[in-house]
Motif scaffolding. Sequence first.
Motif, PDB file in Angstrom:
ATOM      1  N   MET A  78      12.750  40.939 -62.735  1.00 50.88           N
ATOM      2  CA  MET A  78      12.551  40.881 -61.291  1.00 50.88           C
ATOM      3  C   MET A  78      11.243  41.550 -60.877  1.00 50.88           C
ATOM      4  SD  MET A  78      14.707  39.094 -59.639  1.00 50.88           S
ATOM      5  CE  MET A  78      14.183  39.673 -58.018  1.00 50.88           C
ATOM      6  N   LYS A  79      10.850  42.602 -61.550  1.00 50.85           N
ATOM      7  CA  LYS A  79       9.572  43.236 -61.213  1.00 50.85           C
ATOM      8  C   LYS A  79       8.407  42.323 -61.574  1.00 50.85           C
ATOM      9  CE  LYS A  79      11.191  47.987 -61.194  1.00 50.85           C
ATOM     10  NZ  LYS A  79      11.143  49.349 -61.807  1.00 50.85           N
ATOM     11  N   ARG A  80       8.574  41.506 -62.608  1.00 49.10           N
ATOM     12  CA  ARG A  80       7.560  40.502 -62.910  1.00 49.10           C
ATOM     13  C   ARG A  80       7.510  39.443 -61.805  1.00 49.10           C
ATOM     14  NH1 ARG A  80       5.312  40.387 -68.162  1.00 49.10           N
ATOM     15  NH2 ARG A  80       4.086  38.712 -67.190  1.00 49.10           N
ATOM     16  N   VAL A  81       8.674  39.072 -61.283  1.00 52.44           N
ATOM     17  CA  VAL A  81       8.721  38.125 -60.166  1.00 52.44           C
ATOM     18  C   VAL A  81       8.003  38.715 -58.952  1.00 52.44           C
ATOM     19  CG1 VAL A  81      10.235  36.949 -58.522  1.00 52.44           C
ATOM     20  CG2 VAL A  81      10.829  36.983 -60.957  1.00 52.44           C
ATOM     21  N   PHE A  82       8.260  39.980 -58.654  1.00 55.95           N
ATOM     22  CA  PHE A  82       7.587  40.628 -57.524  1.00 55.95           C
ATOM     23  C   PHE A  82       6.073  40.548 -57.680  1.00 55.95           C
ATOM     24  CE2 PHE A  82      11.253  43.817 -56.600  1.00 55.95           C
ATOM     25  CZ  PHE A  82      11.977  42.791 -56.028  1.00 55.95           C
ATOM     26  N   SER A  83       5.594  40.766 -58.896  1.00 52.22           N
ATOM     27  CA  SER A  83       4.157  40.721 -59.145  1.00 52.22           C
ATOM     28  C   SER A  83       3.605  39.323 -58.880  1.00 52.22           C
ATOM     29  CB  SER A  83       3.870  41.143 -60.585  1.00 52.22           C
ATOM     30  OG  SER A  83       2.507  41.044 -60.886  1.00 52.22           O
ATOM     31  N   GLU A  84       4.335  38.304 -59.292  1.00 51.62           N
ATOM     32  CA  GLU A  84       3.886  36.920 -59.104  1.00 51.62           C
ATOM     33  C   GLU A  84       4.005  36.477 -57.653  1.00 51.62           C
ATOM     34  OE1 GLU A  84       2.467  35.062 -61.310  1.00 51.62           O
ATOM     35  OE2 GLU A  84       2.791  36.276 -63.106  1.00 51.62           O
ATOM     36  N   LYS A 126       3.744  38.433 -54.874  1.00 51.66           N
ATOM     37  CA  LYS A 126       3.230  39.472 -53.986  1.00 51.66           C
ATOM     38  C   LYS A 126       2.793  38.870 -52.650  1.00 51.66           C
ATOM     39  CE  LYS A 126       0.092  43.432 -53.976  1.00 51.66           C
ATOM     40  NZ  LYS A 126      -0.941  44.186 -54.751  1.00 51.66           N
ATOM     41  N   GLY A 127       3.244  39.492 -51.549  1.00 48.49           N
ATOM     42  CA  GLY A 127       2.896  39.014 -50.225  1.00 48.49           C
ATOM     43  C   GLY A 127       3.861  37.985 -49.666  1.00 48.49           C
ATOM     44  N   ARG A 128       4.861  37.585 -50.444  1.00 44.37           N
ATOM     45  CA  ARG A 128       5.828  36.588 -49.981  1.00 44.37           C
ATOM     46  C   ARG A 128       7.156  37.248 -49.625  1.00 44.37           C
ATOM     47  NH1 ARG A 128       5.156  31.106 -51.194  1.00 44.37           N
ATOM     48  NH2 ARG A 128       3.151  30.629 -52.192  1.00 44.37           N
ATOM     49  N   ASN A 129       7.803  36.721 -48.587  1.00 42.23           N
ATOM     50  CA  ASN A 129       9.187  37.071 -48.312  1.00 42.23           C
ATOM     51  C   ASN A 129      10.058  36.357 -49.338  1.00 42.23           C
ATOM     52  OD1 ASN A 129       8.442  38.519 -45.951  1.00 42.23           O
ATOM     53  ND2 ASN A 129       8.339  36.593 -44.825  1.00 42.23           N
ATOM     54  N   GLY A 141      12.261  41.150 -46.841  1.00 41.41           N
ATOM     55  CA  GLY A 141      11.237  40.759 -45.879  1.00 41.41           C
ATOM     56  C   GLY A 141      11.658  39.502 -45.149  1.00 41.41           C
ATOM     57  N   GLY A 142      11.033  39.212 -44.021  1.00 38.41           N
ATOM     58  CA  GLY A 142      11.300  37.967 -43.307  1.00 38.41           C
ATOM     59  C   GLY A 142      12.622  37.978 -42.570  1.00 38.41           C
ATOM     60  N   PRO A 182       8.168  28.644 -54.623  1.00 37.44           N
ATOM     61  CA  PRO A 182       7.375  28.878 -53.414  1.00 37.44           C
ATOM     62  C   PRO A 182       7.575  27.769 -52.382  1.00 37.44           C
ATOM     63  CG  PRO A 182       6.042  29.024 -55.420  1.00 37.44           C
ATOM     64  CD  PRO A 182       7.329  28.384 -55.795  1.00 37.44           C
ATOM     65  N   HIS A 183       7.657  28.177 -51.129  1.00 37.65           N
ATOM     66  CA  HIS A 183       7.715  27.239 -50.004  1.00 37.65           C
ATOM     67  C   HIS A 183       6.733  27.743 -48.959  1.00 37.65           C
ATOM     68  CE1 HIS A 183      11.343  25.779 -51.937  1.00 37.65           C
ATOM     69  NE2 HIS A 183      11.870  26.988 -51.853  1.00 37.65           N
ATOM     70  N   GLY A 184       5.706  26.947 -48.680  1.00 39.46           N
ATOM     71  CA  GLY A 184       4.676  27.417 -47.769  1.00 39.46           C
ATOM     72  C   GLY A 184       3.865  28.521 -48.408  1.00 39.46           C
TER      73      GLY A 184
END
Length: 300
Positions: A99-105, A107-110, A275-276, A72-74
């Motif tokens: 990767m779907k586990r990563v998406f869950s963790e 969530k809301g991030r680009n 995203g982003g 995470p950054h910001g």
Amino acid sequence: MKSPVPSSLTIDAFEARAVDIDTVELDQLHALSIGVGWPHRAEDWQSLRDVGHGIVAHDEIGRVLGSAMWFPHGRDFSTVGMVITSPRLQALGTAQWLMKRVFSECKGRNLRLNATRAAHKLYLSLGFRAESTVFQRQAEARRSDAMPNRPDGAELRRLDDADLAAVAELDAQAFGTLRVGLLTALLHQSVGFGLYRRGRPEAFALCRPFGRGHVVGPVVASNDKDAIMVVSPHVTAHEGQFLRLDTHLTDGEFCSFLARSGLALFDTVTTMSLGGTFHNPNECTGAMPRTYALASQALG
């Protein structure tokens, strides 16, 4: 008459479970990366665990089957890396599950990652879009006969903790988000040089132990000459030793300098985002800093 022994046996009918990467022994992670030909040492895995998060797929008897990490950054951005699956499981959906586990963790991030050719189709299926190519350049470094002269009015000096805030600000302008935590950790692992004008850094390059030798990155500058100026001390310091640098750049004075320094093209990966907005370092005006070298393929 006895029945013949079957010539094949199904052995992959087992259940995988996800565990936190911090609970896994380093030698198991090291064995996973060796299995796919990645150069990461156990120490490199630990450095990544220190600045990020991750999950590991285990089987019933504790064997490591795969991994995925995020950094995470910001508040709204993460890079993703170290997505590895055991070669025997690469066609069985393990990477997609991770990767779907990563998406869950996240969530809301680009998200941004660097995809190998083998994983490119997977990330496209998950909604990532290709942005740019990363050129992995590496070899035994050699000191060029035409090393750069320091520009008038500029000071080249070693970086220390007092330079962190200014270096992080410069990096954020190039990378697109503030990475103070990451740069703090990297600065403590690295030798760094900054090019200063009027008391402010206008370029910097870090170099730390990694893989087979050392890696140079991140490197941030506003033009090729400044980038060469901060990278050249690392080339000199590691002459005759293995040195690596990952860059999005394809041509120009900086790439010519890398070639003269012995850093030949070894491989490519594709930067992809979900995203982003991706900050393309090839869009250069000379007025704003850009990323000349990644911190690593996992960290961006």
